[in-house]
Scaffold this active site. Sequence first.
Site, PDB file in Angstrom:
ATOM      1  N   TRP A 105       0.809  -1.216   0.000  1.00 13.22           N
ATOM      2  CA  TRP A 105       0.000   0.000   0.000  1.00 13.22           C
ATOM      3  C   TRP A 105       0.841   1.264   0.000  1.00 13.22           C
ATOM      4  CZ3 TRP A 105      -4.249  -0.855  -2.086  1.00 13.22           C
ATOM      5  CH2 TRP A 105      -4.949  -2.035  -1.859  1.00 13.22           C
ATOM      6  N   ASP A 174      -0.912   6.457   6.620  1.00 10.40           N
ATOM      7  CA  ASP A 174      -2.088   5.638   6.303  1.00 10.40           C
ATOM      8  C   ASP A 174      -2.270   4.677   7.470  1.00 10.40           C
ATOM      9  OD1 ASP A 174      -3.888   3.721   5.414  1.00 10.40           O
ATOM     10  OD2 ASP A 174      -2.781   3.223   3.586  1.00 10.40           O
ATOM     11  N   LYS A 198     -11.803  -1.877   8.362  1.00  7.39           N
ATOM     12  CA  LYS A 198     -10.964  -2.856   9.045  1.00  7.39           C
ATOM     13  C   LYS A 198     -11.324  -2.904  10.538  1.00  7.39           C
ATOM     14  CE  LYS A 198      -8.014  -2.327   5.335  1.00  7.39           C
ATOM     15  NZ  LYS A 198      -7.785  -3.352   4.324  1.00  7.39           N
TER      16      LYS A 198
END
Length: 367
Positions: A105, A174, A198
Amino acid sequence: MGSAQSALNFGAGPAKLPREVLEDVQKEFLSYQDSGMSLIEMSHRGKEYSKINKDAQAIIRELLNVPDNYKILFMQGGGCGAFAAVAMNLINRTGSADYAVTGTWSGKAAKEAAKYGEVNLVFPKADKPGSIPDQSTWKMNPNASYVYYCDNETVDGVEYSFIPETNGIPLVTDMSSSIMTKKLDISKFGCIFGGAQKNIGPSGVVVVIIREDLLGNPMKCCPSVFDFTHISKENSVHNTPATFSVYVMEKVLQWIKRNGGLDEMEKQSKQKSDLLYNTMVESNSFYTCPIDENARSRMNVPFRIAGGDDKLEELFLVEAEKLRMYQLKGHRSVGGIRASLYNAVSLEDVQLLVKFMKEFQKSHGSN
């Protein structure tokens, strides 16, 4: 383990949500607060959603102890949209940014940012993710607009055990898969963002926490839906927001508060991940984790079976599903097995997974 209630969801996202929250949502779904209408039918500018929007911001500020000089925004576009939004809002300061690429990511984020300015990788991209270089080796640009890292790499199972030092340059992270799982000193960051799907809610909403002095200088090409300054002025209702996602998220955040807040979430995440990692250590290398010990994630635990035996790993997944253990397959780019241990995954869930792992090793491991 035969009922729907006892299904064990170890998915990386969208992920397991607290059952009591889902039951609460179910009760209100057809008639929100006895209105005779579902929330998903109501105006985003009506009093009902306005209160949800306000309450969701307030509980985030309370749980994370967010200082007054930070704005809390709710946006759409997922983490991938935020990769672009961060660059379009912040890279304009000097035209360049530092990126620490430790996995899938952060790599995608750096690639996206390179469309809008110069990207400096503070260390060479590793051939195989699984480590975080000591910060003393990072080659940082003193004129960077910001320094970016991914706190927890969901795909690769890599998590930072420290907050990078940037010597005054705004720090951006992030936290899609680690937000609300540990206490943070928010004042060390310029911007934090995270997709909700999540630890804190369903997919559809991205939480952005941004320091006020970083607002006001987006690139001209930045669309209004990604413009942090504009979204802040509009109180996250510039356009129709993901009302249902924000509604469920606010309930999950209240559940976190009722269940001990971030102190308890952090304590439980350590208990759950320690149990799983210790099981691997005790397996005499039948189960192995490819991640450096000092960078292992509490949230996403990847492992291989018998050194990466594809047939045995496939059998493991088949037998796990017979026991109603789902979404244990590793990301398609990595392979193997991955167990995600987010806030709603209980210690008992992990104990059942470990019990199965030990039984599987007894049946299929070599003596």
